[in-house]
Design an enzyme around this catalytic site. Structure first.
Site, short mmCIF file in Angstrom:
data_model
loop_
_atom_site.label_atom_id
_atom_site.label_comp_id
_atom_site.label_asym_id
_atom_site.label_seq_id
_atom_site.Cartn_x
_atom_site.Cartn_y
_atom_site.Cartn_z
N ASN A 15 41.02 40.17 54.22
CA ASN A 15 42.40 40.29 53.75
C ASN A 15 43.08 41.37 54.58
OD1 ASN A 15 44.78 40.75 52.40
ND2 ASN A 15 43.82 41.57 50.53
N LYS A 55 46.09 42.31 54.45
CA LYS A 55 47.20 42.98 53.74
C LYS A 55 48.42 43.00 54.67
CE LYS A 55 43.72 45.22 50.99
NZ LYS A 55 43.28 46.36 50.20
N HIS A 94 45.75 39.60 43.47
CA HIS A 94 45.10 40.75 44.11
C HIS A 94 45.55 42.03 43.41
CE1 HIS A 94 44.26 43.87 47.05
NE2 HIS A 94 43.30 43.07 47.48
N GLU A 138 46.65 44.73 44.39
CA GLU A 138 47.92 45.32 44.83
C GLU A 138 49.10 44.51 44.29
OE1 GLU A 138 46.64 45.47 48.90
OE2 GLU A 138 45.14 46.91 48.21
N GLU A 179 37.14 42.66 42.41
CA GLU A 179 37.50 43.82 43.21
C GLU A 179 37.86 44.97 42.28
OE1 GLU A 179 38.89 42.64 47.39
OE2 GLU A 179 40.61 42.40 46.09
N GLY A 212 40.03 50.43 49.17
CA GLY A 212 40.65 51.36 50.10
C GLY A 212 40.26 52.81 49.88
N SER A 244 35.98 48.30 49.69
CA SER A 244 35.30 49.14 50.68
C SER A 244 34.03 48.50 51.24
CB SER A 244 35.02 50.53 50.11
OG SER A 244 36.23 51.19 49.79
P1 13P Z 1 39.16 47.54 51.31
O1 13P Z 1 38.02 46.74 51.92
O2 13P Z 1 40.07 48.14 52.33
O3 13P Z 1 38.68 48.49 50.27
O4 13P Z 1 40.10 46.47 50.55
C1 13P Z 1 39.51 45.58 49.66
C2 13P Z 1 40.52 44.55 49.31
O5 13P Z 1 41.47 44.83 48.60
C3 13P Z 1 40.33 43.19 49.83
O6 13P Z 1 41.20 42.29 49.22
#
Ligand code: 13P
Length: 251
Positions: free
Chosen positions: A13, A15, A98, A100, A170, A176, A215
């Protein structure tokens, strides 16, 4: 038509990273290091870079998806893209709910339900994302939260639709932050999700891939992928580097 996903599923992803130029550069570099496959590889670029990634990676057997859709097919919804449009542009998958989207953009369970339904109707495979915040986890509400998000997301689905569904667990506190869930944490949450699916689908619950995200890096992907009930990974930051993503894909 029944569909079986080849596991593990390794998804990146991006983002809000990589416009078309940076996407093209990623694809060029990834093509040099892409591992041989008996797995499903998917990249979720920003929608504006989707056609570039699709054109450049299709011969490497990498699927593409969008990070979000709106549930109406078209109309006066400035700034949104619909599931049929994403499908027409070559997307096969879509992330729904997701963390976010839920926490930054205040997307509700009800909206995830509409988006999952719209994805199914357009022939996209939805990846329904669920996960608890650190406060919810500390309050012992892990199961309540992820099963509520799951239940809402699949509310409109027929039993057959589940053949086209993927789930991503997640935990918000691991996204992150560099703080990864342990393989045991992942197995624990995935087992709760799987058991809920089993109540409805019986043994067919085993065919719904449940990915872990939060992560995931080249050096922890192997142990997470080896964990019981983990059918793949959804990678954020580390999917932006073609070498790191290839290492995870080969883990
Ligand atoms: P990170 O791997 O940067 O922690 O992000 C995970 C994520 O949100 C994947 O959709």
């Amino acid at each position: 038509m029944p569909h079986t996903f080849e596991t593990p599923v390794i998804a990146g992803n991006w983002k809000m990273h990589k416009g078309p130029d940076a996407a093209r550069k990623f694809c060029r570099e990834f093509a040099q290091v892409a591992p041989a496959q008996n797995r499903t590889l998917i990249v979720f670029p920003p929608a504006l870079s989707l056609t570039v990634v699709r054109a450049d990676l299709i011969e490497h057997d990498v699927g593409v998806g969008v990070q979000n859709i709106y549930w109406e097919e078209d109309g006066a919804f400035t700034g949104e893209i619909s599931a049929p449009m994403a499908r027409e542009a070559g997307a096969e998958y879509v992330l729904v709910g997701h963390s976010e989207r839920r926490h930054v953009f205040k997307e509700t369970d009800e909206e995830t339900s509409l988006k999952v339904a719209a994805a199914m109707a357009a022939g996209l495979f939805p990846v329904l994302c669920v996960g608890e915040t650190i406060e919810e986890r500390k309050a012992g509400r892990l199961e309540e939260v992820i099963l509520r998000q799951l239940g809402a997301g699949v509310k409109t689905l027929s039993d057959k639709d589940f053949q086209h569904l993927l789930i991503a667990y997640e935990p918000v506190w691991a996204i992150g932050t560099g703080e990864t869930a342990t393989p045991e944490d992942a197995t624990d949450a995935h087992t709760r999700l799987r058991n809920r699916l089993r109540e409805r689908l019986g043994d067919a619950a085993d065919d719904v891939p449940i990915l872990y995200g939060g992560s995931v890096k080249p050096d922890n992907a192997g142990e997470l992928l080896a964990a019981d009930q983990v059918d793949g990974v959804l990678v954020g930051g580390a999917s932006l580097d073609p070498r790191d993503f290839a290492r995870i894909a080969a883990a």
